[in-house]
Design a protein around this motif. Structure first.
Motif, mmCIF file in Angstrom:
data_model
loop_
_atom_site.group_PDB
_atom_site.id
_atom_site.type_symbol
_atom_site.label_atom_id
_atom_site.label_comp_id
_atom_site.label_asym_id
_atom_site.label_seq_id
_atom_site.Cartn_x
_atom_site.Cartn_y
_atom_site.Cartn_z
ATOM 1 N N GLU A 85 0.840 -1.207 0.000
ATOM 2 C CA GLU A 85 0.000 0.000 0.000
ATOM 3 C C GLU A 85 0.867 1.246 0.000
ATOM 4 O OE1 GLU A 85 -3.110 0.064 2.907
ATOM 5 O OE2 GLU A 85 -3.791 -1.939 2.388
ATOM 6 N N ASN B 195 1.521 2.506 11.129
ATOM 7 C CA ASN B 195 1.127 2.710 9.738
ATOM 8 C C ASN B 195 1.735 3.992 9.178
ATOM 9 O OD1 ASN B 195 -0.424 1.995 7.353
ATOM 10 N ND2 ASN B 195 -1.717 3.741 7.873
ATOM 11 N N TYR C 189 -7.788 2.052 13.078
ATOM 12 C CA TYR C 189 -6.579 1.703 13.810
ATOM 13 C C TYR C 189 -6.565 2.338 15.194
ATOM 14 C CZ TYR C 189 -4.231 -0.130 9.609
ATOM 15 O OH TYR C 189 -3.870 -0.861 8.515
ATOM 16 N N GLU D 299 -10.076 5.719 8.838
ATOM 17 C CA GLU D 299 -10.955 4.876 8.027
ATOM 18 C C GLU D 299 -10.784 3.391 8.365
ATOM 19 O OE1 GLU D 299 -10.948 3.483 3.454
ATOM 20 O OE2 GLU D 299 -10.956 5.654 3.751
ATOM 21 N N LYS D 300 -9.556 2.972 8.619
ATOM 22 C CA LYS D 300 -9.299 1.567 8.926
ATOM 23 C C LYS D 300 -9.566 1.232 10.393
ATOM 24 C CE LYS D 300 -6.261 0.267 5.239
ATOM 25 N NZ LYS D 300 -5.148 -0.580 4.859
ATOM 26 N N LEU E 37 -6.570 7.674 6.402
ATOM 27 C CA LEU E 37 -6.623 6.217 6.266
ATOM 28 C C LEU E 37 -6.576 5.529 7.621
ATOM 29 C CD1 LEU E 37 -6.670 4.032 4.013
ATOM 30 C CD2 LEU E 37 -4.213 3.840 4.364
ATOM 31 N N ASN E 38 -5.818 6.081 8.554
ATOM 32 C CA ASN E 38 -5.766 5.513 9.901
ATOM 33 C C ASN E 38 -7.148 5.513 10.546
ATOM 34 O OD1 ASN E 38 -2.997 5.052 9.812
ATOM 35 N ND2 ASN E 38 -2.511 7.054 10.662
#
Length: 196
Positions: free
Chosen positions: A15, A136, A128, A125-126, A122-123
């Motif tokens: 990614e 990440n 984490y 959204e996922k 993204l952190n």
């Protein structure tokens, strides 16, 4: 422990923000002519990504989400990233003047580098945790470093090649970037097979 390692390796290899998600292309193409400047820019991006995650995660969790202000994430994150980039710029100007001069206009562009904003979003959204987000972010920064250094090496080799006139300049740079990006596709199955 393997979960953190999987997040770290995935961020670097499968990614990769530059080579797989195509975020942060402006500094990738602009600062990758020499390995030294590529490493310097990458170090600044790693620092900003890690610091942005460390600052935005608690802001998002304890201020925005808890008060129903999640819709302000992007604006708040951009402001935080802009402030952090200004901090990095001041430090580089004061203590690392040659690197500051070689990065030129690309250093302030970290503010608008969509890879930095992308990793923070993204952190969230996922889903984490804070530790996973930090792993990440650092992995994404190291992935940026790997992409920059690899591409800087390719570009330095291209300077010594006999390139047809119609491909000189930006066209051969884009072809080389495409080939470097394709080389990372092979890691997709490897990382999944190791941590499956």
């Amino acid at each position: 422990m393997t979960g953190y390692l999987a997040i770290f390796l995935t961020a670097i290899l499968t990614e990769n923000f530059v080579l797989a998600k195509f975020l942060g292309i402006c500094p990738f193409l602009g600062v990758s002519k020499k390995v030294n400047t590529a490493v310097g820019m990458s170090a600044a991006v790693i620092f900003v990504m890690a610091l942005a995650t460390a600052v935005t995660y608690p802001i998002n969790k304890y201020l925005l989400e808890s008060n129903g202000l999640g819709y302000l994430q992007t604006i708040v994150f951009i402001l935080v990233i802009a402030a952090l980039v200004q901090l990095v710029e001041i430090v580089l100007k004061k203590f690392m003047r040659p690197l500051y001069n070689s990065l030129g206009v690309y250093l302030p562009l970290i503010t608008t580098n969509c890879a930095v904003l992308g990793v923070v979003l993204l952190n969230i959204e996922k889903g984490y945790t804070f530790a996973e987000s930090m792993v990440n972010s650092v992995g994404a920064g190291v992935g940026f470093l790997v992409a920059m250094v690899m591409f800087a090496g390719v570009r330095q080799r291209l300077e010594n090649c006999d390139i047809p006139e119609m491909f000189k300049g930006l066209p051969i740079t884009l072809v080389a970037a495409c080939l470097v990006s394709l080389s990372f596709l092979g890691f997709g199955g490897m990382v999944e097979a190791i941590f499956a």
